[in-house]
Write a protein that holds these residues in place. Sequence first.
Motif, PDB file in Angstrom:
ATOM      1  N   ASP A  12       2.898  -2.418  -7.626  1.00 56.07           N
ATOM      2  CA  ASP A  12       2.391  -2.891  -8.919  1.00 56.07           C
ATOM      3  C   ASP A  12       3.462  -3.701  -9.648  1.00 56.07           C
ATOM      4  OD1 ASP A  12      -0.162  -1.500  -8.842  1.00 56.07           O
ATOM      5  OD2 ASP A  12       0.975   0.336  -9.162  1.00 56.07           O
ATOM      6  N   LYS A  13       4.677  -3.169  -9.636  1.00 61.47           N
ATOM      7  CA  LYS A  13       5.768  -3.853 -10.330  1.00 61.47           C
ATOM      8  C   LYS A  13       6.005  -5.239  -9.749  1.00 61.47           C
ATOM      9  CE  LYS A  13      10.592  -3.256 -11.749  1.00 61.47           C
ATOM     10  NZ  LYS A  13      11.769  -2.354 -11.745  1.00 61.47           N
ATOM     11  N   ARG A  14       5.954  -5.339  -8.410  1.00 59.63           N
ATOM     12  CA  ARG A  14       6.186  -6.647  -7.773  1.00 59.63           C
ATOM     13  C   ARG A  14       5.129  -7.660  -8.179  1.00 59.63           C
ATOM     14  NH1 ARG A  14       7.488  -3.319  -3.247  1.00 59.63           N
ATOM     15  NH2 ARG A  14       5.386  -3.623  -2.403  1.00 59.63           N
ATOM     16  N   THR A  15       3.875  -7.277  -8.067  1.00 58.83           N
ATOM     17  CA  THR A  15       2.808  -8.248  -8.334  1.00 58.83           C
ATOM     18  C   THR A  15       2.705  -8.577  -9.815  1.00 58.83           C
ATOM     19  OG1 THR A  15       1.188  -6.427  -8.337  1.00 58.83           O
ATOM     20  CG2 THR A  15       1.440  -7.682  -6.293  1.00 58.83           C
ATOM     21  N   GLY A 297      -8.949   2.044  -0.951  1.00 54.58           N
ATOM     22  CA  GLY A 297      -9.960   1.039  -0.674  1.00 54.58           C
ATOM     23  C   GLY A 297      -9.643  -0.319  -1.287  1.00 54.58           C
ATOM     24  N   TYR A 298      -9.044  -0.309  -2.470  1.00 51.07           N
ATOM     25  CA  TYR A 298      -8.722  -1.563  -3.166  1.00 51.07           C
ATOM     26  C   TYR A 298      -7.439  -2.194  -2.644  1.00 51.07           C
ATOM     27  CZ  TYR A 298      -4.694   0.442  -5.542  1.00 51.07           C
ATOM     28  OH  TYR A 298      -3.465   0.983  -5.801  1.00 51.07           O
ATOM     29  N   PHE A 299      -6.691  -1.491  -1.787  1.00 48.57           N
ATOM     30  CA  PHE A 299      -5.285  -1.806  -1.528  1.00 48.57           C
ATOM     31  C   PHE A 299      -5.118  -2.893  -0.471  1.00 48.57           C
ATOM     32  CE2 PHE A 299      -0.886  -0.393  -0.241  1.00 48.57           C
ATOM     33  CZ  PHE A 299      -0.294  -0.651  -1.459  1.00 48.57           C
ATOM     34  N   THR A 300      -5.389  -4.128  -0.881  1.00 50.56           N
ATOM     35  CA  THR A 300      -5.090  -5.298  -0.055  1.00 50.56           C
ATOM     36  C   THR A 300      -4.260  -6.258  -0.894  1.00 50.56           C
ATOM     37  OG1 THR A 300      -7.056  -6.571  -0.718  1.00 50.56           O
ATOM     38  CG2 THR A 300      -7.301  -5.076   1.185  1.00 50.56           C
ATOM     39  N   ILE A 301      -3.539  -7.140  -0.257  1.00 48.41           N
ATOM     40  CA  ILE A 301      -2.687  -8.074  -0.987  1.00 48.41           C
ATOM     41  C   ILE A 301      -3.517  -8.979  -1.886  1.00 48.41           C
ATOM     42  CG2 ILE A 301      -2.633  -9.758   0.906  1.00 48.41           C
ATOM     43  CD1 ILE A 301       0.199  -8.928  -1.622  1.00 48.41           C
ATOM     44  N   GLU A 302      -4.711  -9.347  -1.401  1.00 50.08           N
ATOM     45  CA  GLU A 302      -5.576 -10.205  -2.218  1.00 50.08           C
ATOM     46  C   GLU A 302      -6.001  -9.478  -3.497  1.00 50.08           C
ATOM     47  OE1 GLU A 302      -5.956 -11.500   2.053  1.00 50.08           O
ATOM     48  OE2 GLU A 302      -6.029  -9.575   0.993  1.00 50.08           O
ATOM     49  N   ALA A 303      -6.393  -8.202  -3.340  1.00 49.63           N
ATOM     50  CA  ALA A 303      -6.842  -7.440  -4.503  1.00 49.63           C
ATOM     51  C   ALA A 303      -5.710  -7.182  -5.486  1.00 49.63           C
ATOM     52  CB  ALA A 303      -7.459  -6.116  -4.050  1.00 49.63           C
ATOM     53  N   LEU A 304      -4.537  -6.829  -4.983  1.00 54.10           N
ATOM     54  CA  LEU A 304      -3.403  -6.555  -5.871  1.00 54.10           C
ATOM     55  C   LEU A 304      -3.012  -7.792  -6.678  1.00 54.10           C
ATOM     56  CD1 LEU A 304      -1.026  -4.264  -3.786  1.00 54.10           C
ATOM     57  CD2 LEU A 304      -2.329  -3.654  -5.822  1.00 54.10           C
ATOM     58  N   ASN A 305      -3.000  -8.929  -6.019  1.00 60.35           N
ATOM     59  CA  ASN A 305      -2.667 -10.165  -6.737  1.00 60.35           C
ATOM     60  C   ASN A 305      -3.723 -10.506  -7.781  1.00 60.35           C
ATOM     61  OD1 ASN A 305      -0.106 -11.205  -5.853  1.00 60.35           O
ATOM     62  ND2 ASN A 305      -1.017 -11.577  -3.852  1.00 60.35           N
ATOM     63  N   HIS A 306      -4.979 -10.273  -7.443  1.00 63.22           N
ATOM     64  CA  HIS A 306      -6.048 -10.563  -8.401  1.00 63.22           C
ATOM     65  C   HIS A 306      -5.985  -9.604  -9.589  1.00 63.22           C
ATOM     66  CE1 HIS A 306      -9.879 -12.578  -9.362  1.00 63.22           C
ATOM     67  NE2 HIS A 306     -10.166 -11.431  -9.959  1.00 63.22           N
ATOM     68  N   ILE A 307      -5.710  -8.323  -9.321  1.00 61.43           N
ATOM     69  CA  ILE A 307      -5.565  -7.343 -10.404  1.00 61.43           C
ATOM     70  C   ILE A 307      -4.434  -7.759 -11.342  1.00 61.43           C
ATOM     71  CG2 ILE A 307      -4.826  -4.981 -10.916  1.00 61.43           C
ATOM     72  CD1 ILE A 307      -6.351  -4.127  -8.367  1.00 61.43           C
ATOM     73  N   ALA A 308      -3.293  -8.127 -10.755  1.00 57.08           N
ATOM     74  CA  ALA A 308      -2.142  -8.521 -11.564  1.00 57.08           C
ATOM     75  C   ALA A 308      -2.451  -9.773 -12.384  1.00 57.08           C
ATOM     76  CB  ALA A 308      -0.931  -8.751 -10.670  1.00 57.08           C
ATOM     77  N   ALA A 309      -3.055 -10.768 -11.749  1.00 54.35           N
ATOM     78  CA  ALA A 309      -3.347 -12.020 -12.440  1.00 54.35           C
ATOM     79  C   ALA A 309      -4.329 -11.796 -13.589  1.00 54.35           C
ATOM     80  CB  ALA A 309      -3.911 -13.042 -11.456  1.00 54.35           C
TER      81      ALA A 309
END
Length: 329
Positions: A12-15, A297-309
């Motif tokens: 989370d911190k990274r993204t 289930g949510y834990f993909t790089i695409e999802a994490l980046n979208h959550i952060a953005a």
Amino acid sequence: MKIAVFSCKPYDKRTLSNHAHDTHLTMTFFESRLSMETIGLVQGFDAVSCFVNDDVNAEVVRCLKKQGVQVIALRCAGFNNVDLDAAKAEGIEVFHVPDYSPTSVAEHAVALIMTLNRKTHRAYHRVKEGNFALEGLMGFNLEGKTVGCIGTGRIGAAFCRIMKGFGCHVYCFDLHPDPALIDLGCEYVILDDLYEKSDIISLHCPLNEFTHHLVNKHTLDKMKDGVMIINTSRGALVHAQEAIDALYSGKIGYLGLDVYEQENAIFFEDMSSHIIQDSVFQLMLTFPNVVVTGHQGYFTIEALNHIAATTVDNLLHHDAETSQTRRLA
């Protein structure tokens, strides 16, 4: 703007740091969950960012207001852990992330189906031990099976499209049918018909007073013997003890969970050196036809980046008209 980020893991911190770079947002990261026990950490902050297991009840909301917090930015789609009425009364804006790669959760639901069906988790351990026997690994073809999908929002719709690709007959239940799914060949039915006819039932609905313990002894009695139940939504959709009773009787033939009703005490943490103080959960793990994952289930790089953005965008524009579609309170 100073933001206290709770339930924050290294990813989370990274993204979040990447997406908040070159903005006026100053983020301070806390691994602790937000609750009355940790409310003192918010002093001096303008906003808080929370996740699925933070407890943002009415008392917490009132304390946030007293500390000067103006915004609650959720990093998830669900918001059942936030008292929205209290937030509205206190004038605190609440935002969520309504769409963060719905295919990530849908694909994880399919991964649970495939694992339970073809028993790849058991086969992996057998082969590692030099055991290549096939007895006990029998599965079934998905093609031609009837799959019931409860909830056809973004995630449910993505799940239905995948299962149609497998050649399944898909029954759906939702208060607002999706014309695109009907055009695809999915059939909307009443819940009792879905229960009665489905070989596999996957839950993709929010948790509220109507869906709490949706899977219980009464509804399980309406289902086929040996039904497969998949839950990647919210843990309290399934009554855990009554699901265990149904596993013993054979009513549930396969159970795949990425969420659990009491998960806030154990999920997202390394509990490998601890005794998990939950006898229901521990018993569930003993069944060979149960697969549990830790809310990934949510834990993909695409999802994490979208959550952060989206979270950063919500914080930057919490007063702007463009954020009205994401505002919950």
